[in-house]
Design a protein around this motif. Structure first.
Motif, PDB file in Angstrom:
ATOM      1  N   ASP A  40      29.228  46.934  42.197  1.00 65.00           N
ATOM      2  CA  ASP A  40      28.645  46.046  41.226  1.00 65.00           C
ATOM      3  C   ASP A  40      29.730  45.361  40.559  1.00 65.00           C
ATOM      4  OD1 ASP A  40      26.112  46.849  41.769  1.00 65.00           O
ATOM      5  OD2 ASP A  40      25.553  47.934  40.157  1.00 65.00           O
ATOM      6  N   LYS A  41      30.820  46.214  39.654  1.00 64.77           N
ATOM      7  CA  LYS A  41      31.723  45.415  39.192  1.00 64.77           C
ATOM      8  C   LYS A  41      32.751  44.910  40.162  1.00 64.77           C
ATOM      9  CE  LYS A  41      32.521  48.947  35.425  1.00 64.77           C
ATOM     10  NZ  LYS A  41      32.997  50.043  34.891  1.00 64.77           N
ATOM     11  N   LEU A  42      32.961  45.307  41.321  1.00 63.87           N
ATOM     12  CA  LEU A  42      33.763  44.642  42.374  1.00 63.87           C
ATOM     13  C   LEU A  42      33.111  43.526  42.693  1.00 63.87           C
ATOM     14  CD1 LEU A  42      36.104  45.371  43.719  1.00 63.87           C
ATOM     15  CD2 LEU A  42      34.825  46.171  45.621  1.00 63.87           C
ATOM     16  N   GLU A  43      31.962  43.382  42.986  1.00 66.19           N
ATOM     17  CA  GLU A  43      31.233  42.170  43.414  1.00 66.19           C
ATOM     18  C   GLU A  43      31.202  40.974  42.285  1.00 66.19           C
ATOM     19  OE1 GLU A  43      30.599  39.609  45.946  1.00 66.19           O
ATOM     20  OE2 GLU A  43      30.231  41.668  46.644  1.00 66.19           O
ATOM     21  N   HIS A  44      31.047  41.511  41.055  1.00 68.82           N
ATOM     22  CA  HIS A  44      30.988  40.536  39.882  1.00 68.82           C
ATOM     23  C   HIS A  44      32.452  39.973  39.692  1.00 68.82           C
ATOM     24  CE1 HIS A  44      30.175  39.050  35.835  1.00 68.82           C
ATOM     25  NE2 HIS A  44      31.407  39.594  35.606  1.00 68.82           N
ATOM     26  N   LEU A  45      33.805  40.624  40.082  1.00 71.26           N
ATOM     27  CA  LEU A  45      34.946  40.085  39.974  1.00 71.26           C
ATOM     28  C   LEU A  45      35.060  39.041  41.234  1.00 71.26           C
ATOM     29  CD1 LEU A  45      37.877  39.970  38.800  1.00 71.26           C
ATOM     30  CD2 LEU A  45      38.394  42.041  40.174  1.00 71.26           C
ATOM     31  N   ALA A  46      34.784  39.561  42.336  1.00 70.22           N
ATOM     32  CA  ALA A  46      35.026  38.702  43.345  1.00 70.22           C
ATOM     33  C   ALA A  46      34.408  37.455  43.094  1.00 70.22           C
ATOM     34  CB  ALA A  46      34.309  39.487  44.766  1.00 70.22           C
ATOM     35  N   ALA A  47      33.058  37.497  42.682  1.00 71.66           N
ATOM     36  CA  ALA A  47      32.352  36.256  42.442  1.00 71.66           C
ATOM     37  C   ALA A  47      33.006  35.456  41.439  1.00 71.66           C
ATOM     38  CB  ALA A  47      31.011  36.341  42.112  1.00 71.66           C
ATOM     39  N   ALA A  48      33.710  36.119  40.647  1.00 68.81           N
ATOM     40  CA  ALA A  48      34.252  35.095  39.225  1.00 68.81           C
ATOM     41  C   ALA A  48      35.628  34.574  39.925  1.00 68.81           C
ATOM     42  CB  ALA A  48      34.442  36.050  38.155  1.00 68.81           C
ATOM     43  N   LEU A  49      36.349  35.459  40.690  1.00 72.66           N
ATOM     44  CA  LEU A  49      37.655  34.815  41.578  1.00 72.66           C
ATOM     45  C   LEU A  49      37.217  33.527  42.496  1.00 72.66           C
ATOM     46  CD1 LEU A  49      39.388  38.067  41.985  1.00 72.66           C
ATOM     47  CD2 LEU A  49      39.768  36.286  40.186  1.00 72.66           C
ATOM     48  N   ARG A  50      36.123  33.849  43.054  1.00 74.74           N
ATOM     49  CA  ARG A  50      35.855  32.676  44.144  1.00 74.74           C
ATOM     50  C   ARG A  50      35.353  31.423  43.398  1.00 74.74           C
ATOM     51  NH1 ARG A  50      32.269  36.825  46.502  1.00 74.74           N
ATOM     52  NH2 ARG A  50      33.319  38.071  48.051  1.00 74.74           N
ATOM     53  N   GLN A  51      34.871  31.627  42.303  1.00 74.91           N
ATOM     54  CA  GLN A  51      34.272  30.477  41.504  1.00 74.91           C
ATOM     55  C   GLN A  51      35.675  29.922  40.813  1.00 74.91           C
ATOM     56  OE1 GLN A  51      31.324  31.186  38.133  1.00 74.91           O
ATOM     57  NE2 GLN A  51      31.081  28.776  37.971  1.00 74.91           N
ATOM     58  N   ALA A  52      36.216  30.761  40.294  1.00 74.44           N
ATOM     59  CA  ALA A  52      37.520  29.974  39.537  1.00 74.44           C
ATOM     60  C   ALA A  52      38.765  29.574  40.472  1.00 74.44           C
ATOM     61  CB  ALA A  52      38.163  31.174  38.495  1.00 74.44           C
ATOM     62  N   HIS A  53      38.564  30.213  41.610  1.00 72.25           N
ATOM     63  CA  HIS A  53      39.685  29.613  42.622  1.00 72.25           C
ATOM     64  C   HIS A  53      38.948  29.519  43.989  1.00 72.25           C
ATOM     65  CE1 HIS A  53      42.782  30.968  39.907  1.00 72.25           C
ATOM     66  NE2 HIS A  53      41.836  32.105  39.620  1.00 72.25           N
ATOM     67  N   PRO A  54      38.382  28.435  44.094  1.00 68.87           N
ATOM     68  CA  PRO A  54      37.541  28.051  45.594  1.00 68.87           C
ATOM     69  C   PRO A  54      38.667  27.868  46.742  1.00 68.87           C
ATOM     70  CG  PRO A  54      37.503  26.042  44.096  1.00 68.87           C
ATOM     71  CD  PRO A  54      37.906  27.388  43.265  1.00 68.87           C
ATOM     72  N   GLU A  55      39.586  27.837  46.708  1.00 72.55           N
ATOM     73  CA  GLU A  55      40.774  27.477  47.554  1.00 72.55           C
ATOM     74  C   GLU A  55      41.164  29.123  48.534  1.00 72.55           C
ATOM     75  OE1 GLU A  55      43.162  28.453  44.088  1.00 72.55           O
ATOM     76  OE2 GLU A  55      41.605  27.380  44.474  1.00 72.55           O
ATOM     77  N   ILE A  56      40.781  30.009  47.851  1.00 71.17           N
ATOM     78  CA  ILE A  56      41.190  31.301  48.429  1.00 71.17           C
ATOM     79  C   ILE A  56      39.961  31.878  48.671  1.00 71.17           C
ATOM     80  CG2 ILE A  56      43.006  31.687  46.764  1.00 71.17           C
ATOM     81  CD1 ILE A  56      41.434  33.811  45.097  1.00 71.17           C
ATOM     82  N   ARG A  57      40.080  33.100  49.572  1.00 67.16           N
ATOM     83  CA  ARG A  57      39.155  33.857  50.275  1.00 67.16           C
ATOM     84  C   ARG A  57      38.997  35.233  49.661  1.00 67.16           C
ATOM     85  NH1 ARG A  57      41.559  31.930  54.736  1.00 67.16           N
ATOM     86  NH2 ARG A  57      42.423  34.116  55.251  1.00 67.16           N
ATOM     87  N   VAL A  58      38.098  35.769  49.014  1.00 64.17           N
ATOM     88  CA  VAL A  58      38.075  36.920  48.419  1.00 64.17           C
ATOM     89  C   VAL A  58      36.822  38.112  48.987  1.00 64.17           C
ATOM     90  CG1 VAL A  58      37.556  38.240  46.237  1.00 64.17           C
ATOM     91  CG2 VAL A  58      38.539  35.954  46.340  1.00 64.17           C
TER      92      VAL A  58
END
Length: 80
Positions: A40-58
């Motif tokens: 759960d925590k991992l997916e939350h972080l991944a979603a936040a990073l994808r939103q903040a940095h759409p140019e990267i793959r997570v």
């Protein structure tokens, strides 16, 4: 941004130093594979990073790094 486009695999990424490292490397433009036991925590972080940095793959890959079979599955997912 020398690190942009490179791939980093971060274990223990769901909190603490691992989470902080993930945020810094994402800001540098690195693609990330994130591993931790807390899905759960991992997916939350991944979603936040994808939103903040759409140019990267997570990739969020929940696993226990003490389990060699689980790690083999993460390596395969990262390679894809």
């Amino acid at each position: 941004r020398q690190l942009a486009g490179q791939v980093a695999w971060i274990t223990g990424a769901s909190q603490g130093i691992g989470e902080d490292v993930a945020r810094v490397l994402a800001a540098e433009g690195m693609h990330l594979a994130l591993t931790a036991r807390s899905a759960d925590k991992l997916e939350h972080l991944a979603a936040a990073l994808r939103q903040a940095h759409p140019e990267i793959r997570v990739l969020a890959a929940p696993a226990d790094v003490r389990d060699p079979d689980a790690l083999a599955g993460v390596v395969t997912a990262i390679e894809k």
